[in-house]
Design an enzyme around this catalytic site. Structure first.
Site, PDB file in Angstrom:
ATOM      1  N   ASP A 189      90.452 -43.253  30.616  1.00 46.57           N
ATOM      2  CA  ASP A 189      89.411 -43.680  29.676  1.00 46.57           C
ATOM      3  C   ASP A 189      88.006 -43.440  30.254  1.00 46.57           C
ATOM      4  O   ASP A 189      87.822 -43.357  31.468  1.00 46.57           O
ATOM      5  CB  ASP A 189      89.616 -45.175  29.405  1.00 46.57           C
ATOM      6  CG  ASP A 189      88.869 -45.654  28.177  1.00 46.57           C
ATOM      7  OD1 ASP A 189      88.420 -44.801  27.387  1.00 46.57           O
ATOM      8  OD2 ASP A 189      88.719 -46.878  27.986  1.00 46.57           O
ATOM      9  N   ASN A 228      93.991 -41.743  17.890  1.00 43.60           N
ATOM     10  CA  ASN A 228      92.871 -40.816  18.143  1.00 43.60           C
ATOM     11  C   ASN A 228      92.603 -39.854  16.975  1.00 43.60           C
ATOM     12  O   ASN A 228      91.554 -39.194  16.924  1.00 43.60           O
ATOM     13  CB  ASN A 228      93.117 -40.018  19.417  1.00 43.60           C
ATOM     14  CG  ASN A 228      92.956 -40.838  20.696  1.00 43.60           C
ATOM     15  OD1 ASN A 228      93.557 -40.551  21.714  1.00 43.60           O
ATOM     16  ND2 ASN A 228      92.129 -41.878  20.666  1.00 43.60           N
TER      17      ASN A 228
END
Ligand SMILES: Cc1cc(N2CCCCCC2)n2ncc(-c3ccc(F)cc3)c2n1
Length: 248
Positions: A25, A73
């Site tokens: 991340d 996503n």
């Protein structure tokens, strides 16, 4: 105790976690800090996948699972999703010779049928081309969601009961683990260590069943900055812990 050469931390090389999973991340914020477009963070992030893959392989990690693209996503801007879907193709075009040299075996788990054809084909070719490698398993989670995985496992087992090849009372931990996308990993399916970069303290729908007894390490580094030294530091944190698996 044998320790990793040139390391800032003292690692016990006889107690390297067999399976490490990483939520990679902070790529967008890495780019924003540098006044670059988000995709520049993803590009640098992919370069770091190569660096950390080599570092983990050389430390003796058996399985490295990387969360590359979640089922959520797809909600990102189309231009970003299109860029991300090309990264597996670029990764293998650039890095396959190194993967072969490192004797790394590639696996890709997720809903691969929903991926663009070039992305799916590159993933399948990489798995085929490294199928006989016997070194570290580099396991990409691509279009993967933990709840999606649990639902599919439940459906798979329910179908076996409906077909009469399985009794409900035969469904136990082991049978459920085998029905998951990580089933191919057998006894190594559950990560010993889960690392999340960028300072976020969330699991984000990743390996929900498998991390029941994993050690969790959260680091502030954005993924592109997460170095081999940071990996060794996370492993040192893991080695300093007293794993109980629910016991005393
Ligand atoms: C979608 C996506 C994004 C992606 N980023 C770079 C790493 C940080 C996370 C976001 C962006 N990376 N990095 C490597 C891959 C990949 C995936 C499957 C595969 F078989 C080979 C390589 C990748 N895939």
């Amino acid at each position: 105790m044998a320790t990793a050469k040139g390391s800032k931390v003292k690692l016990d090389l006889s107690r390297i976690p067999a399976h490490i999973a990483i939520i990679m991340d902070g790529n967008g914020r890495w780019a924003k800090r540098r006044f670059l477009p988000r995709v520049a963070g993803h590009k640098q992030g992919m370069q770091n996948v190569k660096t950390i893959t080599k570092a983990a392989s050389r430390l003796g990690v058996k399985v490295l699972t990387l969360y590359a693209f979640s089922t959520e996503n797809w909600k990102r801007p189309g231009s970003e999703v299109n860029y991300l879907m090309r990264l597996p193709v670029d990764f293998f075009n650039d890095f396959m010779p190194d993967l072969i040299k490192e004797n790394v075996k590639v696996e890709v788990m997720g809903e691969l049928t929903d991926l663009p054809e070039p992305t799916r084909q590159a993933s399948e070719k990489a798995m085929a081309d490294t199928a006989n490698n016997t070194g570290m398993i580099l396991n990409f989670a691509l279009n993967y969601g933990g709840r999606d995985e649990l639902v599919h496992a439940a459906q798979k087992l329910a179908k076996q009961v409906q077909e009469g090849t399985l009794k409900p009372e035969e469904i136990d931990d082991s049978r459920f683990s085998s029905a998951l996308m990580t089933g191919f990993l057998g006894p190594m399916a559950d990560p010993d260590l889960l690392i999340r970069t960028s300072g976020e303290l969330r699991i984000s729908n990743f390996l929900l069943w498998q991390i029941a007894y994993s050690e969790l390490v959260f680091v502030d580094d954005y993924w592109p900055d997460f170095s081999p030294a940071a990996l060794e530091s996370a492993i040192a944190d893991y080695q300093a812990r007293d794993r109980r698996f629910g016991g005393l």
